[in-house]
Motif scaffolding. Sequence first.
Motif, PDB file in Angstrom:
ATOM      1  N   GLN A 180       0.133  -7.610   3.887  1.00 17.63           N
ATOM      2  CA  GLN A 180       0.007  -6.193   3.595  1.00 17.63           C
ATOM      3  C   GLN A 180       1.217  -5.439   4.142  1.00 17.63           C
ATOM      4  OE1 GLN A 180      -4.034  -4.445   4.110  1.00 17.63           O
ATOM      5  NE2 GLN A 180      -4.382  -6.300   5.317  1.00 17.63           N
TER       6      GLN A 180
ATOM      7  N   THR B  97       3.281  -1.332   3.780  1.00 19.71           N
ATOM      8  CA  THR B  97       3.326  -0.011   3.172  1.00 19.71           C
ATOM      9  C   THR B  97       4.612   0.038   2.359  1.00 19.71           C
ATOM     10  OG1 THR B  97       4.516   0.986   5.020  1.00 19.71           O
ATOM     11  CG2 THR B  97       2.084   1.077   5.088  1.00 19.71           C
TER      12      THR B  97
ATOM     13  N   ARG C 171       1.921   4.819   1.370  1.00 23.97           N
ATOM     14  CA  ARG C 171       2.039   5.224   2.773  1.00 23.97           C
ATOM     15  C   ARG C 171       0.739   5.803   3.307  1.00 23.97           C
ATOM     16  NH1 ARG C 171       7.243   8.198   3.615  1.00 23.97           N
ATOM     17  NH2 ARG C 171       7.157   7.519   1.493  1.00 23.97           N
ATOM     18  N   TRP C 172      -0.022   6.512   2.502  1.00 25.80           N
ATOM     19  CA  TRP C 172      -1.234   7.192   2.961  1.00 25.80           C
ATOM     20  C   TRP C 172      -2.468   6.290   2.953  1.00 25.80           C
ATOM     21  CZ3 TRP C 172      -4.455   6.980  -1.192  1.00 25.80           C
ATOM     22  CH2 TRP C 172      -3.852   6.860  -2.438  1.00 25.80           C
ATOM     23  N   ARG C 173      -2.328   5.070   2.459  1.00 26.47           N
ATOM     24  CA  ARG C 173      -3.479   4.160   2.440  1.00 26.47           C
ATOM     25  C   ARG C 173      -3.448   3.269   3.654  1.00 26.47           C
ATOM     26  NH1 ARG C 173      -5.487   2.713  -2.806  1.00 26.47           N
ATOM     27  NH2 ARG C 173      -6.662   1.114  -1.743  1.00 26.47           N
ATOM     28  N   LYS C 174      -4.602   3.087   4.262  1.00 23.85           N
ATOM     29  CA  LYS C 174      -4.653   2.217   5.435  1.00 23.85           C
ATOM     30  C   LYS C 174      -4.743   0.757   5.008  1.00 23.85           C
ATOM     31  CE  LYS C 174      -9.619   2.068   5.945  1.00 23.85           C
ATOM     32  NZ  LYS C 174     -10.696   1.950   6.851  1.00 23.85           N
ATOM     33  N   ARG C 175      -4.357  -0.101   5.906  1.00 20.85           N
ATOM     34  CA  ARG C 175      -4.499  -1.540   5.664  1.00 20.85           C
ATOM     35  C   ARG C 175      -5.961  -1.914   5.838  1.00 20.85           C
ATOM     36  NH1 ARG C 175       0.774  -4.293   7.449  1.00 20.85           N
ATOM     37  NH2 ARG C 175       2.154  -2.526   7.572  1.00 20.85           N
ATOM     38  N   HIS C 176      -6.338  -3.010   5.229  1.00 23.29           N
ATOM     39  CA  HIS C 176      -7.715  -3.482   5.320  1.00 23.29           C
ATOM     40  C   HIS C 176      -7.748  -4.823   6.030  1.00 23.29           C
ATOM     41  CE1 HIS C 176      -9.457  -0.420   2.674  1.00 23.29           C
ATOM     42  NE2 HIS C 176      -8.284  -0.438   2.090  1.00 23.29           N
ATOM     43  N   ASP C 177      -8.865  -5.114   6.680  1.00 24.69           N
ATOM     44  CA  ASP C 177      -8.976  -6.423   7.316  1.00 24.69           C
ATOM     45  C   ASP C 177      -9.151  -7.489   6.232  1.00 24.69           C
ATOM     46  OD1 ASP C 177     -11.868  -6.882   6.806  1.00 24.69           O
ATOM     47  OD2 ASP C 177     -12.154  -5.247   8.228  1.00 24.69           O
TER      48      ASP C 177
ATOM     49  N   TRP D 238       0.830  -1.204   0.000  1.00 24.75           N
ATOM     50  CA  TRP D 238       0.000   0.000   0.000  1.00 24.75           C
ATOM     51  C   TRP D 238       0.867   1.257   0.000  1.00 24.75           C
ATOM     52  CZ3 TRP D 238      -4.906  -1.014  -0.859  1.00 24.75           C
ATOM     53  CH2 TRP D 238      -5.475  -2.187  -0.377  1.00 24.75           C
TER      54      TRP D 238
END
Length: 127
Positions: free
Chosen positions: A113, A115, A73-79, A71
Amino acid sequence: MRELEQGARLVAQTVIEGVPDPMLSSNARPTWRQKARLVKELRTATGWVARQDRPAEPMTGPVRLDVTICWPRWRKRHDQTNLYVMLKPVVDGLTDAGWWADDDQVTFGTVEQYTWAEWGRDAGDDG
């Protein structure tokens, strides 16, 4: 593509650049038209890229799909549950490209996942 025989199983690898759009998450609320456009774009792009790396013959029997997502850097991880929904167009694109006969053969294995910064450190770069 990298194809290796490991015992009685075939290991094939490809790289599909890009990340799933967050609007494909089951938590997002796009209109059906927006979602259909995003699914079609991801499925089509995956299919074209994956055609270059597909195995000589479609895989038969059960297929385990391991995924690594890097991802921005500005995108969050997803479950995990949301990732499976977001990755369905990728599986469909691989099916369209001829990696296997039917996506019913596919089950997800590991989904990792990172970053970009984490990926660089894991690759030996101080980032």
